[in-house]
Design a protein around this motif. Sequence first.
Motif, PDB file in Angstrom:
ATOM      1  N   GLY A 215       0.799  -1.213   0.000  1.00 21.39           N
ATOM      2  CA  GLY A 215       0.000   0.000   0.000  1.00 21.39           C
ATOM      3  C   GLY A 215       0.836   1.269   0.000  1.00 21.39           C
ATOM      4  N   ASP A 216       1.938   1.281   0.759  1.00 16.88           N
ATOM      5  CA  ASP A 216       2.789   2.473   0.821  1.00 16.88           C
ATOM      6  C   ASP A 216       3.390   2.771  -0.552  1.00 16.88           C
ATOM      7  OD1 ASP A 216       2.245   2.796   3.476  1.00 16.88           O
ATOM      8  OD2 ASP A 216       4.091   1.841   4.184  1.00 16.88           O
ATOM      9  N   LEU A 221       3.345   6.388  -5.352  1.00 21.71           N
ATOM     10  CA  LEU A 221       3.216   6.539  -6.800  1.00 21.71           C
ATOM     11  C   LEU A 221       2.115   7.539  -7.155  1.00 21.71           C
ATOM     12  CD1 LEU A 221       3.519   2.786  -7.860  1.00 21.71           C
ATOM     13  CD2 LEU A 221       5.121   4.609  -8.505  1.00 21.71           C
ATOM     14  N   LEU A 222       1.023   7.500  -6.430  1.00 19.96           N
ATOM     15  CA  LEU A 222      -0.079   8.423  -6.683  1.00 19.96           C
ATOM     16  C   LEU A 222       0.261   9.836  -6.213  1.00 19.96           C
ATOM     17  CD1 LEU A 222      -2.931   5.973  -5.724  1.00 19.96           C
ATOM     18  CD2 LEU A 222      -2.883   7.236  -7.878  1.00 19.96           C
ATOM     19  N   THR A 235     -10.176   2.970   1.793  1.00 18.62           N
ATOM     20  CA  THR A 235      -9.536   3.760   2.851  1.00 18.62           C
ATOM     21  C   THR A 235      -8.218   4.380   2.387  1.00 18.62           C
ATOM     22  OG1 THR A 235      -8.624   1.681   3.720  1.00 18.62           O
ATOM     23  CG2 THR A 235     -10.605   2.541   4.784  1.00 18.62           C
ATOM     24  N   GLY A 236      -7.502   3.693   1.485  1.00 19.64           N
ATOM     25  CA  GLY A 236      -6.272   4.262   0.938  1.00 19.64           C
ATOM     26  C   GLY A 236      -6.555   5.505   0.111  1.00 19.64           C
ATOM     27  N   GLY A 237      -7.618   5.445  -0.689  1.00 24.47           N
ATOM     28  CA  GLY A 237      -8.000   6.604  -1.487  1.00 24.47           C
ATOM     29  C   GLY A 237      -8.405   7.781  -0.626  1.00 24.47           C
ATOM     30  N   TRP A 238      -9.130   7.500   0.449  1.00 19.57           N
ATOM     31  CA  TRP A 238      -9.562   8.578   1.334  1.00 19.57           C
ATOM     32  C   TRP A 238      -8.384   9.198   2.087  1.00 19.57           C
ATOM     33  CZ3 TRP A 238     -13.929   4.925   3.340  1.00 19.57           C
ATOM     34  CH2 TRP A 238     -14.934   4.844   2.363  1.00 19.57           C
ATOM     35  N   LYS A 239      -7.408   8.388   2.425  1.00 21.98           N
ATOM     36  CA  LYS A 239      -6.221   8.906   3.093  1.00 21.98           C
ATOM     37  C   LYS A 239      -5.447   9.831   2.161  1.00 21.98           C
ATOM     38  CE  LYS A 239      -2.162   7.460   5.759  1.00 21.98           C
ATOM     39  NZ  LYS A 239      -1.410   6.295   6.309  1.00 21.98           N
ATOM     40  N   LEU A 240      -5.314   9.437   0.899  1.00 26.10           N
ATOM     41  CA  LEU A 240      -4.633  10.282  -0.079  1.00 26.10           C
ATOM     42  C   LEU A 240      -5.387  11.585  -0.309  1.00 26.10           C
ATOM     43  CD1 LEU A 240      -3.606   7.556  -2.657  1.00 26.10           C
ATOM     44  CD2 LEU A 240      -2.014   9.045  -1.435  1.00 26.10           C
ATOM     45  N   ASN A 241      -6.698  11.534  -0.180  1.00 26.16           N
ATOM     46  CA  ASN A 241      -7.524  12.714  -0.376  1.00 26.16           C
ATOM     47  C   ASN A 241      -7.220  13.799   0.648  1.00 26.16           C
ATOM     48  OD1 ASN A 241     -10.569  14.038   0.190  1.00 26.16           O
ATOM     49  ND2 ASN A 241     -10.038  13.742  -1.973  1.00 26.16           N
TER      50      ASN A 241
END
Length: 353
Positions: A215-216, A221-222, A235-241
């Motif tokens: 995940g890290d 990369l994003l 949850t990964g997408g929301w954290k990046l948000n």
Amino acid sequence: MTRTILLAGTMLAGLASVAQADTLRLLTWGGYAPEDVVAKFEEETGHTVEVTKSNNEEMIAKLRATGGGGFDLAQPSQDRIMGPQMEFGIYKPIDVSKLNKELFIPSMLDATMANTTVNGDVYGVPHVWGTSGLVMNTAEAGDTVKDYTDLCAPEVAGKVSYRLKRPTLIGFAFAMGEDPFAAYDDEAKYAEIMGKVEEKLIECKENVKTYWGGGDELMNLLRSGEVTASMAWDTGGWKLNDDNADITFVAPASGALGWIDTFVLPAKGQADDVAYEWINFVMQPEIAAMITAAAGNFTASAGADEFAEDSLKAKYQNSFPQEAVDNIKWYPPVPAGLETIEGEVLDRVQAAN
């Protein structure tokens, strides 16, 4: 005199049994029974809750070792119910009439009950859930990427990442108009579907920046802009948000892929009534929101998102309008033999030039 002593002993044993039944021995995941929720339940009901934190493998091992004893309520994932029950008989049926069904999101309750039914009896109901789908920079890829197979579009060539794991196979299959879960009982049909997915993933390789492993790695990369569209967890997408408002989780048009951790009654549990009380208590929207704050994932409690912390609530509601929730494809138990088919497909995709 002897009869009096025996009678007194019997009464004491009965009292001990009642006292024991008022204690709920809960086998669960970290965050699913936070201290503030336990304290509130104990205060309101007078019961005691003993929490043992575990995971799927340990839960099944503990219940197998005791024939379903030692605990009154457990929380395995829904794909760990049917198989273990048929093989080991470690659960008892749930009396759905003792649950307040109005507290549950209907589509999740129906799906979980269907996926945990053995010989006509229901063995599981839903609690905490999450999904995988699309995580992307919507400013750069939002007009192009609406579903898993859109990751192969020329507009995002060289800017895509996903794992070479079974969620990718399943997601691409649904996006291609297939229903891989419906083919679980037909190995030949499943192999046919996976063959089509294999061709698509090989064709798509030129679009892939890298197959992410952790995940890290994907999040970096994003963040860096090397990848603009990917398959990953909500949850990964929301954290990046939190760092970039353009990056978020998007439920694919063909449906996000969902996992559910459930409530089950161990076969030798001694406090079924208290277990039902706990389920009805924690599925109240306000209480469910407290669990979301601790666990990081939402629950199957209807309306609980309204009580979540404001920023998380906004992300959830943006990613999951009601039609997207109802369109989630929930993972059923995987029959023997299919993992071999999937492994061979993934190996060939990895090796293809």
